[in-house]
Design an enzyme around this catalytic site. Sequence first.
Site, PDB file in Angstrom:
ATOM      1  N   HIS A   1      42.966 131.745 115.547  1.00  0.00           N
ATOM      2  CA  HIS A   1      43.547 131.232 116.162  1.00  0.00           C
ATOM      3  C   HIS A   1      42.368 132.192 117.033  1.00  0.00           C
ATOM      4  O   HIS A   1      41.667 132.542 117.493  1.00  0.00           O
ATOM      5  CB  HIS A   1      44.536 132.369 116.844  1.00  0.00           C
ATOM      6  CG  HIS A   1      45.507 132.954 115.193  1.00  0.00           C
ATOM      7  ND1 HIS A   1      44.777 134.289 114.633  1.00  0.00           N
ATOM      8  CD2 HIS A   1      46.241 132.443 114.217  1.00  0.00           C
ATOM      9  CE1 HIS A   1      45.919 133.862 113.201  1.00  0.00           C
ATOM     10  NE2 HIS A   1      46.918 132.626 113.540  1.00  0.00           N
TER      11      HIS A   1
ATOM     12  N   HIS B   1      42.135 134.017 120.407  1.00  0.00           N
ATOM     13  CA  HIS B   1      42.853 135.085 121.364  1.00  0.00           C
ATOM     14  C   HIS B   1      42.214 135.197 122.489  1.00  0.00           C
ATOM     15  O   HIS B   1      41.187 134.885 123.378  1.00  0.00           O
ATOM     16  CB  HIS B   1      42.040 136.384 119.685  1.00  0.00           C
ATOM     17  CG  HIS B   1      42.362 135.883 118.956  1.00  0.00           C
ATOM     18  ND1 HIS B   1      42.917 138.080 118.461  1.00  0.00           N
ATOM     19  CD2 HIS B   1      43.334 135.606 117.531  1.00  0.00           C
ATOM     20  CE1 HIS B   1      43.965 137.361 117.410  1.00  0.00           C
ATOM     21  NE2 HIS B   1      43.199 136.391 116.593  1.00  0.00           N
TER      22      HIS B   1
ATOM     23  N   ARG C   1      41.355 141.172 110.717  1.00  0.00           N
ATOM     24  CA  ARG C   1      40.387 139.772 111.589  1.00  0.00           C
ATOM     25  C   ARG C   1      38.642 140.587 110.873  1.00  0.00           C
ATOM     26  O   ARG C   1      38.451 141.234 110.883  1.00  0.00           O
ATOM     27  CB  ARG C   1      39.785 140.256 112.944  1.00  0.00           C
ATOM     28  CG  ARG C   1      41.667 139.797 113.735  1.00  0.00           C
ATOM     29  CD  ARG C   1      41.823 140.820 115.041  1.00  0.00           C
ATOM     30  NE  ARG C   1      43.133 141.277 115.302  1.00  0.00           N
ATOM     31  CZ  ARG C   1      43.058 140.914 116.600  1.00  0.00           C
ATOM     32  NH1 ARG C   1      41.843 141.531 117.915  1.00  0.00           N
ATOM     33  NH2 ARG C   1      44.272 140.954 117.455  1.00  0.00           N
TER      34      ARG C   1
ATOM     35  N   HIS D   1      46.717 136.884 120.357  1.00  0.00           N
ATOM     36  CA  HIS D   1      46.343 136.106 120.725  1.00  0.00           C
ATOM     37  C   HIS D   1      47.099 135.316 122.391  1.00  0.00           C
ATOM     38  O   HIS D   1      47.908 135.839 123.130  1.00  0.00           O
ATOM     39  CB  HIS D   1      47.555 135.433 119.944  1.00  0.00           C
ATOM     40  CG  HIS D   1      47.731 135.188 118.365  1.00  0.00           C
ATOM     41  ND1 HIS D   1      48.358 134.284 116.906  1.00  0.00           N
ATOM     42  CD2 HIS D   1      46.161 135.690 117.206  1.00  0.00           C
ATOM     43  CE1 HIS D   1      47.789 134.621 116.475  1.00  0.00           C
ATOM     44  NE2 HIS D   1      47.015 135.530 115.981  1.00  0.00           N
TER      45      HIS D   1
ATOM     46  N   HIS E   1      55.496 133.738 117.506  1.00  0.00           N
ATOM     47  CA  HIS E   1      53.291 132.664 116.998  1.00  0.00           C
ATOM     48  C   HIS E   1      54.494 132.251 116.511  1.00  0.00           C
ATOM     49  O   HIS E   1      55.011 131.811 115.688  1.00  0.00           O
ATOM     50  CB  HIS E   1      52.635 134.200 116.529  1.00  0.00           C
ATOM     51  CG  HIS E   1      51.939 133.794 115.341  1.00  0.00           C
ATOM     52  ND1 HIS E   1      50.816 132.706 115.613  1.00  0.00           N
ATOM     53  CD2 HIS E   1      52.533 133.399 113.871  1.00  0.00           C
ATOM     54  CE1 HIS E   1      50.747 131.958 114.588  1.00  0.00           C
ATOM     55  NE2 HIS E   1      51.120 132.545 113.847  1.00  0.00           N
TER      56      HIS E   1
ATOM     57  N   ASP F   1      47.840 129.367 118.872  1.00  0.00           N
ATOM     58  CA  ASP F   1      47.771 129.035 117.767  1.00  0.00           C
ATOM     59  C   ASP F   1      47.436 127.754 116.787  1.00  0.00           C
ATOM     60  O   ASP F   1      46.959 126.910 117.630  1.00  0.00           O
ATOM     61  CB  ASP F   1      48.700 128.629 117.259  1.00  0.00           C
ATOM     62  CG  ASP F   1      49.842 130.157 117.601  1.00  0.00           C
ATOM     63  OD1 ASP F   1      49.555 131.144 117.745  1.00  0.00           O
ATOM     64  OD2 ASP F   1      51.255 129.342 117.417  1.00  0.00           O
TER      65      ASP F   1
ATOM     66  N   HIS G   1      41.349 135.008 110.224  1.00  0.00           N
ATOM     67  CA  HIS G   1      41.825 136.266 109.705  1.00  0.00           C
ATOM     68  C   HIS G   1      41.234 136.351 108.039  1.00  0.00           C
ATOM     69  O   HIS G   1      41.021 134.905 107.493  1.00  0.00           O
ATOM     70  CB  HIS G   1      43.072 135.909 110.025  1.00  0.00           C
ATOM     71  CG  HIS G   1      43.564 136.346 111.304  1.00  0.00           C
ATOM     72  ND1 HIS G   1      44.123 137.205 111.231  1.00  0.00           N
ATOM     73  CD2 HIS G   1      43.207 135.771 112.130  1.00  0.00           C
ATOM     74  CE1 HIS G   1      44.318 137.701 113.070  1.00  0.00           C
ATOM     75  NE2 HIS G   1      43.557 136.442 113.494  1.00  0.00           N
TER      76      HIS G   1
ATOM     77  N   HIS H   1      52.439 130.476 119.989  1.00  0.00           N
ATOM     78  CA  HIS H   1      51.262 130.533 120.675  1.00  0.00           C
ATOM     79  C   HIS H   1      50.495 129.330 121.500  1.00  0.00           C
ATOM     80  O   HIS H   1      50.694 128.721 120.724  1.00  0.00           O
ATOM     81  CB  HIS H   1      50.339 131.530 120.589  1.00  0.00           C
ATOM     82  CG  HIS H   1      51.790 132.230 120.179  1.00  0.00           C
ATOM     83  ND1 HIS H   1      50.904 134.089 119.209  1.00  0.00           N
ATOM     84  CD2 HIS H   1      52.397 133.713 120.836  1.00  0.00           C
ATOM     85  CE1 HIS H   1      51.539 134.419 119.042  1.00  0.00           C
ATOM     86  NE2 HIS H   1      52.823 134.869 120.160  1.00  0.00           N
TER      87      HIS H   1
HETATM   88 CU   LIG Z   1      44.560 135.777 115.231  1.00  0.00          CU
END
Ligand SMILES: [Cu+2]
Length: 133
Positions: free
Chosen positions: A30, A32, A126, A48, A56, A68, A109, A65
């Site tokens: 993603h 962030h 993460r 995010h 999400h 995303d 992730h 998001h």
């Molecule tokens: Cu993320």
Amino acid sequence: MAHSSVTQIGETLRIRVEAAGLSSGIYGVHVHSVGRCQAPSFESAGPHWNPSNRLHGRDNPGGQHRGDLPNLMVGTDGNGSFEFTIQGSRLSGRNSPLLDQDGASIVIHARPDDYRTDPSGNSGARIACGELG
Ligand SMILES: [Cu+2]
């Protein structure tokens, strides 16, 4: 290790994600909202990027998001990459630019993103982070 970049073309952001040295598999990724990658947890990268306050996931009725991204596929050589475009966004200026005062980052992730579960698609810890800008 993650190397990422973003370029703006008109009102579109083109995100490039490159990862190396991972086990083969599928990983959630993603954008962030903070450009700060402090190992080992990378919590410093914040949530995010979500300037329009959605939930999400592209498969979430309340989603998605702005940050995303599709899952990253990593092959047996440990490498994975993709490019993805985000429409209606800018790097700087007014109206929620990506690279605002605290920047932005790309976070990988430990698990795949299910594209549905708020806030992070059940994608787990993460494991890699790259600052944008
Ligand atoms: Cu993320």
